[in-house]
Design an enzyme around this catalytic site. Structure first.
Site, PDB file in Angstrom:
ATOM      1  N   GLY A  74      -1.851  -1.694   3.208  1.00 41.60           N
ATOM      2  CA  GLY A  74      -3.159  -2.134   2.739  1.00 41.60           C
ATOM      3  C   GLY A  74      -3.281  -3.635   2.775  1.00 41.60           C
ATOM      4  O   GLY A  74      -2.294  -4.343   3.000  1.00 41.60           O
ATOM      5  N   PRO A  92      -3.771  -7.678   1.783  1.00 40.01           N
ATOM      6  CA  PRO A  92      -2.972  -8.479   0.847  1.00 40.01           C
ATOM      7  C   PRO A  92      -3.571  -8.459  -0.564  1.00 40.01           C
ATOM      8  O   PRO A  92      -4.790  -8.369  -0.720  1.00 40.01           O
ATOM      9  CB  PRO A  92      -3.057  -9.902   1.416  1.00 40.01           C
ATOM     10  CG  PRO A  92      -3.608  -9.768   2.790  1.00 40.01           C
ATOM     11  CD  PRO A  92      -4.324  -8.472   2.876  1.00 40.01           C
ATOM     12  N   GLY A  93      -2.690  -8.541  -1.533  1.00 39.09           N
ATOM     13  CA  GLY A  93      -3.125  -8.716  -2.925  1.00 39.09           C
ATOM     14  C   GLY A  93      -3.731  -7.502  -3.575  1.00 39.09           C
ATOM     15  O   GLY A  93      -4.416  -7.609  -4.597  1.00 39.09           O
ATOM     16  N   THR A  94      -3.474  -6.314  -3.018  1.00 39.41           N
ATOM     17  CA  THR A  94      -4.101  -5.129  -3.609  1.00 39.41           C
ATOM     18  C   THR A  94      -3.179  -4.414  -4.599  1.00 39.41           C
ATOM     19  O   THR A  94      -3.562  -3.391  -5.161  1.00 39.41           O
ATOM     20  CB  THR A  94      -4.526  -4.138  -2.500  1.00 39.41           C
ATOM     21  OG1 THR A  94      -3.477  -4.058  -1.539  1.00 39.41           O
ATOM     22  CG2 THR A  94      -5.797  -4.584  -1.832  1.00 39.41           C
ATOM     23  N   LYS A 104       0.456  -3.800  -4.045  1.00 43.60           N
ATOM     24  CA  LYS A 104       1.566  -3.018  -3.472  1.00 43.60           C
ATOM     25  C   LYS A 104       2.881  -3.351  -4.193  1.00 43.60           C
ATOM     26  O   LYS A 104       3.633  -2.460  -4.554  1.00 43.60           O
ATOM     27  CB  LYS A 104       1.689  -3.296  -1.957  1.00 43.60           C
ATOM     28  CG  LYS A 104       0.444  -2.837  -1.186  1.00 43.60           C
ATOM     29  CD  LYS A 104       0.586  -3.008   0.290  1.00 43.60           C
ATOM     30  CE  LYS A 104       0.525  -4.461   0.740  1.00 43.60           C
ATOM     31  NZ  LYS A 104      -0.755  -5.133   0.423  1.00 43.60           N
ATOM     32  N   GLU A 108     -31.187 -22.026   1.586  1.00 35.45           N
ATOM     33  CA  GLU A 108     -30.758 -21.028   0.595  1.00 35.45           C
ATOM     34  C   GLU A 108     -31.957 -20.335  -0.049  1.00 35.45           C
ATOM     35  O   GLU A 108     -31.896 -19.139  -0.339  1.00 35.45           O
ATOM     36  CB  GLU A 108     -29.872 -21.678  -0.486  1.00 35.45           C
ATOM     37  CG  GLU A 108     -28.559 -22.239   0.015  1.00 35.45           C
ATOM     38  CD  GLU A 108     -27.744 -21.258   0.858  1.00 35.45           C
ATOM     39  OE1 GLU A 108     -27.773 -20.046   0.580  1.00 35.45           O
ATOM     40  OE2 GLU A 108     -27.084 -21.716   1.820  1.00 35.45           O
ATOM     41  N   HIS A 156     -32.936 -17.504   2.217  1.00 35.74           N
ATOM     42  CA  HIS A 156     -32.073 -16.324   2.040  1.00 35.74           C
ATOM     43  C   HIS A 156     -32.449 -15.578   0.746  1.00 35.74           C
ATOM     44  O   HIS A 156     -32.618 -14.361   0.756  1.00 35.74           O
ATOM     45  CB  HIS A 156     -30.605 -16.743   1.897  1.00 35.74           C
ATOM     46  CG  HIS A 156     -29.941 -17.143   3.184  1.00 35.74           C
ATOM     47  ND1 HIS A 156     -29.966 -16.359   4.303  1.00 35.74           N
ATOM     48  CD2 HIS A 156     -29.194 -18.238   3.503  1.00 35.74           C
ATOM     49  CE1 HIS A 156     -29.270 -16.954   5.266  1.00 35.74           C
ATOM     50  NE2 HIS A 156     -28.799 -18.100   4.811  1.00 35.74           N
TER      51      HIS A 156
HETATM   52  P1  ATP Z   1       0.830  -8.813  -0.401  1.00 35.69           P
HETATM   53  O1  ATP Z   1       0.461  -7.757   0.599  1.00 35.69           O
HETATM   54  O2  ATP Z   1       0.178 -10.120  -0.121  1.00 35.69           O
HETATM   55  O3  ATP Z   1       2.302  -8.900  -0.659  1.00 35.69           O
HETATM   56  P2  ATP Z   1       0.433  -7.095  -2.692  1.00 35.69           P
HETATM   57  O4  ATP Z   1      -0.470  -5.992  -2.268  1.00 35.69           O
HETATM   58  O5  ATP Z   1       1.875  -6.794  -2.795  1.00 35.69           O
HETATM   59  O6  ATP Z   1       0.160  -8.373  -1.795  1.00 35.69           O
HETATM   60  P3  ATP Z   1       0.686  -7.842  -5.425  1.00 35.69           P
HETATM   61  O7  ATP Z   1       1.738  -8.855  -5.170  1.00 35.69           O
HETATM   62  O8  ATP Z   1       1.098  -6.550  -6.011  1.00 35.69           O
HETATM   63  O9  ATP Z   1      -0.123  -7.590  -4.080  1.00 35.69           O
HETATM   64  O10 ATP Z   1      -0.457  -8.463  -6.321  1.00 35.69           O
HETATM   65  C1  ATP Z   1      -0.572  -9.868  -6.564  1.00 35.69           C
HETATM   66  C2  ATP Z   1      -1.146 -10.084  -7.936  1.00 35.69           C
HETATM   67  O11 ATP Z   1      -2.502  -9.640  -7.955  1.00 35.69           O
HETATM   68  C3  ATP Z   1      -0.448  -9.253  -9.006  1.00 35.69           C
HETATM   69  O12 ATP Z   1       0.597  -9.975  -9.587  1.00 35.69           O
HETATM   70  C4  ATP Z   1      -1.538  -8.995 -10.007  1.00 35.69           C
HETATM   71  O13 ATP Z   1      -1.689 -10.089 -10.887  1.00 35.69           O
HETATM   72  C5  ATP Z   1      -2.788  -8.940  -9.151  1.00 35.69           C
HETATM   73  N1  ATP Z   1      -3.137  -7.554  -8.773  1.00 35.69           N
HETATM   74  C6  ATP Z   1      -3.235  -7.078  -7.514  1.00 35.69           C
HETATM   75  N2  ATP Z   1      -3.601  -5.794  -7.517  1.00 35.69           N
HETATM   76  C7  ATP Z   1      -3.728  -5.431  -8.799  1.00 35.69           C
HETATM   77  C8  ATP Z   1      -4.071  -4.217  -9.460  1.00 35.69           C
HETATM   78  N3  ATP Z   1      -4.367  -3.114  -8.771  1.00 35.69           N
HETATM   79  N4  ATP Z   1      -4.110  -4.201 -10.815  1.00 35.69           N
HETATM   80  C9  ATP Z   1      -3.811  -5.312 -11.515  1.00 35.69           C
HETATM   81  N5  ATP Z   1      -3.483  -6.494 -10.958  1.00 35.69           N
HETATM   82  C10 ATP Z   1      -3.442  -6.562  -9.621  1.00 35.69           C
END
Ligand code: ATP
Length: 494
Positions: A104, A106-108, A110, A333, A336
């Site tokens: 998925g 980034p930052g979701t 995982k 703006e 828009h």
């Molecule tokens: P990457 O693919 O970049 O490694 P990732 O999918 O592993 O990213 P995480 O490292 O798990 O993402 O998430 C980064 C931060 O974002 C977490 O420490 C948290 O603070 C926040 N975060 C992301 N997803 C969630 C979620 N579903 N619930 C709560 N916090 C989240």
């Protein structure tokens, strides 16, 4: 036994050398240097995977800390039952689950899910990233993979745990399709082969059960050998959260923050379409920082809005545009915002001419719901809204500027979507078989038609537009309520 014999023989030789009067100091020095080099190589991680991080129990993360992502959480939990009920599984002759692949954007969440999995199964958690295995030296990656698994097993044994989770982020770096990484492919291939060997070696009757959790944003790049049954048996999609998910994530991240009475998390969740969990965490954090800077005891909705803008668009620009440019930005703006609010009531969240990051000004829209399907009318409205900025410049200033470059790019993308979906004047077509010029002409036709409609709409309501520009220049930002009342008043006067 062999060790003892070697040590004994070495000692014997040394004593013999001293007895015949040989100076053994250089031998000692050489041996010392050798031992130091060996330690440096293994401890610094040139050969061992000592970069891998342990996740300490103090920061135990559970599935409750992962907001939204219900399907992903359920799938992971279901897979983990194989580990929790390992005895039953082994009695039934079921082979153990060896790997879960989280895919998925980034930052979701995982990494969070992998940590929660470790807590759920009371496992030792060792985390590393694909890039940590790759060095110029052949064989280093493979050696690091071996050390990683060994370390996971040793740590679990030391801590008297039955399970260990090895988390490999950016797994596509080592698990890309073999033979496709250019000149260094041998090293990449050896590393991947070693990972496959380690995974194949996992048995249900091992004293420490190792589960590999891989994470990637590029599942398409992975070698099929890794994805075959018996290796990463489970693939779990961890997508961007929907509105409900965003609300849950926000609730998690404001849990330890003092919120003002006016903060409506639901509203923020609605406005943050396309945000990942990491974006939402950052927005909550930025809002708290803004409140602190203003010495406000609580975080207000205004702090949140500013924080969302900052996360979405970046820091405010230090260099202000000139007065003429500010006027043009306000016109753009307002175009828009006016067209958006007229075509789709309640669609504008706010509009501002404060320049941030790459945006000189911007109009933030409220996605009513996260849509899955779009009608032709909806897509045409979207094109009109995108074209409205430059159309307003044409109507009020008499010429256009380069500021609409991104709007046009987006508008063309939507026009293409209309064509490929069979919604254009061409009907249902096989786009690959169409001539490029025909596609280009059809896109231009769609854009021209929508532009004509927008220019007509703006000309009909030119007084409202002028008033909006004036207000925007004066206040820098207009909220949804201001825009709506401006339009209502204007329509009543007309
Ligand atoms: P990457 O693919 O970049 O490694 P990732 O999918 O592993 O990213 P995480 O490292 O798990 O993402 O998430 C980064 C931060 O974002 C977490 O420490 C948290 O603070 C926040 N975060 C992301 N997803 C969630 C979620 N579903 N619930 C709560 N916090 C989240």
């Amino acid at each position: 036994m062999i060790k003892e014999v070697i040590v004994g023989m070495t000692l014997g030789i040394l004593i013999f050398l001293v007895w015949i009067g040989y100076n053994i100091l250089p031998i000692f020095l050489l041996a010392g240097v050798g031992i130091l080099c060996y330690l440096a190589i293994t401890q610094r991680g040139l050969l061992g995977a000592t970069h891998a991080r342990r996740y300490c129990p103090a920061q135990r993360i559970s599935f409750a800390d992962v907001g939204g992502q219900e399907p992903a959480k359920n799938e992971v939990k279901e897979a983990l039952e194989f580990i929790i009920k390992a005895d039953k599984i082994s009695k039934m002759g079921i082979r153990p689950l060896k790997g879960i692949l989280l895919t998925g954007p980034p930052g979701t969440g995982k990494t969070l899910l992998a940590k929660a999995a470790a807590t759920y199964t009371d496992a030792v958690f060792i985390a590393t990233t694909g890039s940590e295995f790759i060095e110029m030296y052949a064989g280093v990656g493979a050696q690091r993979v071996r050390s990683l698994f060994k370390r996971a097993r040793d740590t679990a044994q030391q801590e008297k745990k039955n399970n260990a989770i090895v988390f490999i982020d950016e797994i596509e770096v080592i698990a890309g399709k073999r033979g496709s990484s250019g000149s260094t492919h041998m090293e990449y291939d050896q590393t991947l082969n070693q990972l496959l060997v380690e995974m194949d070696g996992i048995r249900s009757d091992d004293s420490v059960r190792v589960l590999v959790i891989g994470a990637t944003n590029r599942a398409d790049m992975l070698d099929p050998a890794l994805l075959r049954p018996g290796r990463f048996d489970r693939q779990v999609k961890v997508d961007l959260p929907d509105k409900k998910g965003r609300l849950e994530i926000l609730k998690i991240h404001v849990n330890n923050k003092p919120l003002g009475e006016d903060v409506e998390l639901e509203e923020i969740a609605r406005e943050t379409f396309g945000f990942s969990g990491a974006h939402l965490e950052s927005a909550a954090n930025e809002a708290a920082i803004l409140a602190l800077r203003e010495n406000s005891p609580k975080i207000t909705m205004a702090h949140f809005r500013e924080a969302v803008d900052k996360v979405m668009l970046g820091e405010k620009l230090n260099n202000k545009p000139t007065a003429d440019e500010i006027f043009r930005i306000a016109v753009h703006e307002s175009g828009h915002a006016f067209v958006s609010e007229t075509l789709i009531p309640d669609s504008v969240s706010h509009v501002t001419i404060t320049s941030r990051g790459n945006a000189l000004g911007y109009t933030r829209h409220n996605p009513t719901d996260d849509p899955y399907l779009y009608t032709k009318e909806f897509l045409e409205h979207q094109i009109q809204i995108l074209l409205a900025g430059s159309a307003a410049e044409q109507v009020l200033i008499g010429n256009k500027s380069t500021g609409a470059y991104n709007d046009f790019k987006e508008a063309v993308k939507i026009a293409k979507q209309i064509i490929v979906s069979g919604l254009s004047s061409l009907g249902v077509v096989s786009v690959e078989d169409l001539e490029k010029t025909l596609i280009h002409e059809t896109i231009s036709e769609i854009i021209r038609n929508e532009e004509e409609k927008v220019v007509a709409l703006l000309n009909e309501n030119i007084d409202i537009l002028k008033r909006m520009v004036e207000m925007l220049q004066k206040n820098e930002s207009l909220m949804a309520e201001d825009i709506r009342s401006l339009i209502q008043e204007g329509l009543q006067c007309a």
